[in-house]
Structure formats: structure tokens, C-alpha cells
Design a protein around this motif. Structure first.
Motif, mmCIF file in Angstrom:
data_model
loop_
_atom_site.group_PDB
_atom_site.id
_atom_site.type_symbol
_atom_site.label_atom_id
_atom_site.label_comp_id
_atom_site.label_asym_id
_atom_site.label_seq_id
_atom_site.Cartn_x
_atom_site.Cartn_y
_atom_site.Cartn_z
ATOM 1 N N LYS A 127 0.857 -1.182 0.000
ATOM 2 C CA LYS A 127 0.000 0.000 0.000
ATOM 3 C C LYS A 127 0.893 1.232 0.000
ATOM 4 O O LYS A 127 1.775 1.363 0.855
ATOM 5 C CB LYS A 127 -0.916 -0.003 1.226
ATOM 6 N N ALA A 128 0.669 2.104 -0.954
ATOM 7 C CA ALA A 128 1.512 3.293 -1.082
ATOM 8 C C ALA A 128 1.307 4.230 0.100
ATOM 9 O O ALA A 128 0.186 4.391 0.603
ATOM 10 C CB ALA A 128 1.201 4.015 -2.386
ATOM 11 N N ASP A 129 2.394 4.845 0.525
ATOM 12 C CA ASP A 129 2.344 5.817 1.615
ATOM 13 C C ASP A 129 2.001 7.191 1.016
ATOM 14 O O ASP A 129 2.869 7.877 0.451
ATOM 15 C CB ASP A 129 3.692 5.863 2.327
ATOM 16 N N LEU A 130 0.758 7.583 1.127
ATOM 17 C CA LEU A 130 0.296 8.839 0.530
ATOM 18 C C LEU A 130 0.557 10.041 1.428
ATOM 19 O O LEU A 130 0.264 11.179 1.033
ATOM 20 C CB LEU A 130 -1.203 8.742 0.217
ATOM 21 N N ILE A 294 -4.530 -2.536 -9.397
ATOM 22 C CA ILE A 294 -5.308 -2.881 -8.193
ATOM 23 C C ILE A 294 -4.578 -3.931 -7.367
ATOM 24 O O ILE A 294 -4.516 -3.846 -6.133
ATOM 25 C CB ILE A 294 -6.704 -3.379 -8.604
ATOM 26 N N ASP A 295 -3.993 -4.903 -8.023
ATOM 27 C CA ASP A 295 -3.271 -5.949 -7.293
ATOM 28 C C ASP A 295 -1.918 -5.472 -6.786
ATOM 29 O O ASP A 295 -1.503 -5.831 -5.679
ATOM 30 C CB ASP A 295 -3.089 -7.180 -8.189
ATOM 31 N N PRO A 300 -8.577 -0.666 -3.725
ATOM 32 C CA PRO A 300 -9.947 -1.193 -3.728
ATOM 33 C C PRO A 300 -10.377 -1.570 -5.144
ATOM 34 O O PRO A 300 -9.878 -1.018 -6.130
ATOM 35 C CB PRO A 300 -10.775 -0.018 -3.185
ATOM 36 N N ALA A 301 -11.307 -2.496 -5.241
ATOM 37 C CA ALA A 301 -11.732 -3.012 -6.544
ATOM 38 C C ALA A 301 -12.360 -1.938 -7.427
ATOM 39 O O ALA A 301 -12.326 -2.036 -8.656
ATOM 40 C CB ALA A 301 -12.709 -4.171 -6.359
ATOM 41 N N ASP A 302 -12.944 -0.898 -6.816
ATOM 42 C CA ASP A 302 -13.605 0.152 -7.590
ATOM 43 C C ASP A 302 -12.706 1.359 -7.826
ATOM 44 O O ASP A 302 -13.185 2.468 -8.109
ATOM 45 C CB ASP A 302 -14.881 0.603 -6.889
ATOM 46 N N ARG A 306 -7.510 7.979 -11.385
ATOM 47 C CA ARG A 306 -7.031 9.005 -10.459
ATOM 48 C C ARG A 306 -6.328 8.376 -9.255
ATOM 49 O O ARG A 306 -5.294 8.882 -8.792
ATOM 50 C CB ARG A 306 -8.184 9.880 -9.979
ATOM 51 N N ASP A 307 -6.862 7.290 -8.755
ATOM 52 C CA ASP A 307 -6.215 6.594 -7.640
ATOM 53 C C ASP A 307 -4.847 6.060 -8.039
ATOM 54 O O ASP A 307 -3.897 6.087 -7.242
ATOM 55 C CB ASP A 307 -7.104 5.452 -7.146
ATOM 56 N N VAL A 308 -4.752 5.567 -9.269
ATOM 57 C CA VAL A 308 -3.479 5.023 -9.754
ATOM 58 C C VAL A 308 -2.437 6.132 -9.862
ATOM 59 O O VAL A 308 -1.286 5.975 -9.417
ATOM 60 C CB VAL A 308 -3.675 4.335 -11.119
#
Length: 346
Positions: A127-130, A294-295, A300-302, A306-308
Motif C-alpha cells: 500500500k503506497a504511503d500517501l 489494483i493488485d 480497492p476493486a472500484d 485518479r487513484d493510480v
């Protein structure tokens, strides 16, 4: 004379028939009562190894196979039947098990579903550290710092001109360059460690991790922006020039090389920030996130594009810190191995 004449007669006969239906068989320590004894025994020389043609119409193969007659085993691939599969012909499927004893891996996710990626494994995801500070900047003070800073700035101008506001293609091109320094630095440190018989302080692995992470960025954006033929050609040119230039630069001055990468990552943060602005304005469609993203980042699956972009920008900020830190170590007159590498710093 008899031996030579017999050999010529056998050779001409075999040439007439051709090699299509024959394979080579090697016989070792054959007795004088065999065909080899007929051909060579008259000369009184001991026979140790003879190659002769034997009829072997197996599957109509053109090339022959070598067989040892002393119980020697040949490399083969074993096939074992597995459960029936709807997609396999005849309802059966086969898995290949290497002769070397390396069976195919079957890896599952935490929820029990099958893991479908061969390029990375579940234990390599994160999980990326945002929360990382995106505004950090190293102010250039020395001559080498200023040289590295303006080198990166000069590279930005043609990039802006070529891609303009096509940030998907821009990100793809950026990652083909950003994945080079870590590999080059890791390679040179690896060779240095071998030459000097000394440890690297974990920096070889840290730099290779960086290169692999940048490559995964590229694999992700490949699913979003399909490169055109001239963009692929540009990658060949840019990679060839940049790889050799950075290789030479790292040999001459590692502190300059790492500082330049630090500034390059700062530009990457700026580019991805502009990418996010275009997504927020609706100028770029916020499509669903690719499955590989996502993997890899445990999103999250949705999740969306933008999240990427957000997690990729965070990765670039971490690479910025690592390379500026490495340059600072060199500026202090020390070697990288004298300071523990930030392994797993995401």
C-alpha cells in the motif's frame, strides 16, 4: 581398401535415401562383432565410439536425436494429467513439470482466488504511503548540483513540446526513462562489490527495487495509453542515449548521478500533479483502474485512474528522497555501503 570401400558404399547409399528418416545413435564401447567392427576392426584399432545411421521414423522428425547406450538419461519434460478443464481439448489439460524438478507454481490471493500475474507475486505488493511530503526540494548549491538541476530542466522542454497535455503518453514515456537509473546504479554497485570483495550495504537491492517499481509504473500505464509506432521508436532512441549517458555519468560521479535522478523525480511529481488536475477538470476520462494496478498497490476493486496516478506520484516522491539521500552520502565523503540502504521504502 576394404574398409574404405565399404565406408564409401554405405555413405553413398545413405545420401541417396536422405536424412529425413534417420536419427543419429551413438554407441559406446561396442564389441568387434557389431557393424563398427566390420568397418574399423580390420585396421586393428580399438573401437571406443562410433556414430552410425539407424532407421527412426518417429513422428517424421527431420532432425535426429542422440541416444546413449550406457543408461545415460536425457533431458525430458514430464507431463502429468490434471483435473478436467473446460477450455482444454477433450476436456483434459496437462501441466509441464521440468526435468530439473521445478514444478509450476500455483499461488492464490488472501481471498483464495487464483493469482494471475507472473511478473510479480503477492508478497511484493504494498500500500503506497500517501502521507509523504510532495513539496520537498533540494536547493542546488554546488556546481554539480546546479549542473544536475539544469540538465533535468533542459530535458523537460522537449518533453513538454512533444507531449503537450497528453499526460497518459507522457507518463508512459517518463517511466521508460525513470526505470533506467536504478538498474544502472545497481549494476555498477554489484560489479564494484565483486571487485572489492565487500558488501553494498543493501544499496544494490534498493536501487534494483526502484528500477522494478518504475517498470511496474510503465506496465500499468501501458493499459491506459497505447503507444503509437513513432512513440515506440522514440523510446528506442531515448533509452539508448540516456542509458549510455547515465552509465558514463555514474562512473565519473555517483553523487552527480543520484542528484540528477532526485531532480528527475521532482519533475515526475510535477507531471503527475498536472495529470491529476486534468483528471479533476474532466479533460481526461477517469477510467477504471487497470487490474494490474489494483493488485500491485492493493487498491480497492472500484479504484479509478485518479487513484493510480496518486499512488504513482507517491512512489516518485519516495524515489526522490532515496536518490537525494544517496547523493548526500557521497557529498559527505562516504560510500553508500557505509550507510544502510532504505530497503522497502515505498
Amino acid at each position: 581398401m576394404m574398409s574404405r570401400g565399404g565406408t564409401r558404399l554405405a555413405g553413398s547409399s545413405l545420401s541417396a535415401l536422405g536424412q529425413r528418416y534417420f536419427s543419429i545413435v551413438t554407441a559406446r564401447s561396442v564389441s568387434h562383432q557389431t557393424a563398427s567392427g566390420i568397418l574399423n576392426g580390420l585396421a586393428g584399432a580399438p573401437v571406443r565410439s562410433v556414430t552410425f545411421w539407424a532407421r527412426a521414423p518417429v513422428l517424421g522428425l527431420r532432425n535426429g536425436s542422440s541416444m546413449a547406450l550406457q543408461g545415460e538419461k536425457t533431458d525430458r519434460v514430464k507431463k502429468e494429467p490434471v483435473a478436467e478443464s473446460a477450455g482444454a481439448p477433450g476436456g483434459k489439460d496437462e501441466k509441464q513439470i521440468s526435468y530439473w524438478g521445478i514444478p509450476p507454481e500455483k499461488i492464490s490471493k488472501e481471498d483464495g482466488t487464483e493469482w494471475k500475474w507472473n511478473c510479480f507475486r503477492p508478497w511484493e505488493t504494498y500500500k503506497a504511503d500517501l502521507s509523504i511530503d510532495l513539496q520537498k526540494h533540494h536547493v542546488p548549491t554546488t556546481f554539480l548540483d546546479k549542473m544536475a538541476f539544469w540538465t533535468v530542466k533542459s530535458l523537460r522542454w522537449p518533453t513538454d513540446l512533444f507531449f503537450q497535455r497528453r499526460y497518459g503518453c507522457r507518463a508512459m514515456m517518463l517511466e521508460t526513462v525513470a526505470a533506467v537509473p536504478g538498474m544502472v546504479g545497481g549494476l555498477l554497485l554489484h560489479c564494484k562489490s565483486l571487485r572489492r570483495f565487500e558488501h553494498s550495504g543493501g544499496w544494490i537491492k534498493a536501487l534494483l527495487e526502484e528500477a522494478e517499481n518504475e517498470r511496474m509504473h510503465l506496465m500499468t500505464f501501458m493499459e491506459v495509453a497505447k503507444p503509437k509506432w513513432y512513440e515506440r521508436a522514440l523510446v528506442f532512441t531515448v533509452q539508448g542515449v540516456f542509458f549510455n549517458a547515465y552509465f558514463l555519468g555514474y562512473l565519473i560521479s555517483p553523487k552527480f548521478a543520484h542528484r540528477m535522478v532526485g531532480y528527475l523525480e521532482e519533475e515526475a511529481i510535477h507531471s503527475y500533479t498536472e495529470f491529476l488536475k486534468e483528471l479533476d477538470k474532466g479533460n481526461i476520462e477517469n477510467v477504471p483502474a487497470p487490474a494490474i494496478a489494483i493488485d500491485y498497490w492493493r487498491l480497492p476493486a472500484d479504484s479509478t485512474l485518479r487513484d493510480v496516478v496518486t499512488v504513482v506520484r507517491a512512489d516518485e516522491a519516495h524515489h526522490r528522497d532515496v536518490n537525494h539521500f544517496a547523493s548526500d552520502i557521497h557529498y559527505q565523503g562516504r560510500e553508500l555501503r557505509e550507510s544502510a540502504a532504505p530497503l522497502g521504502y515505498h
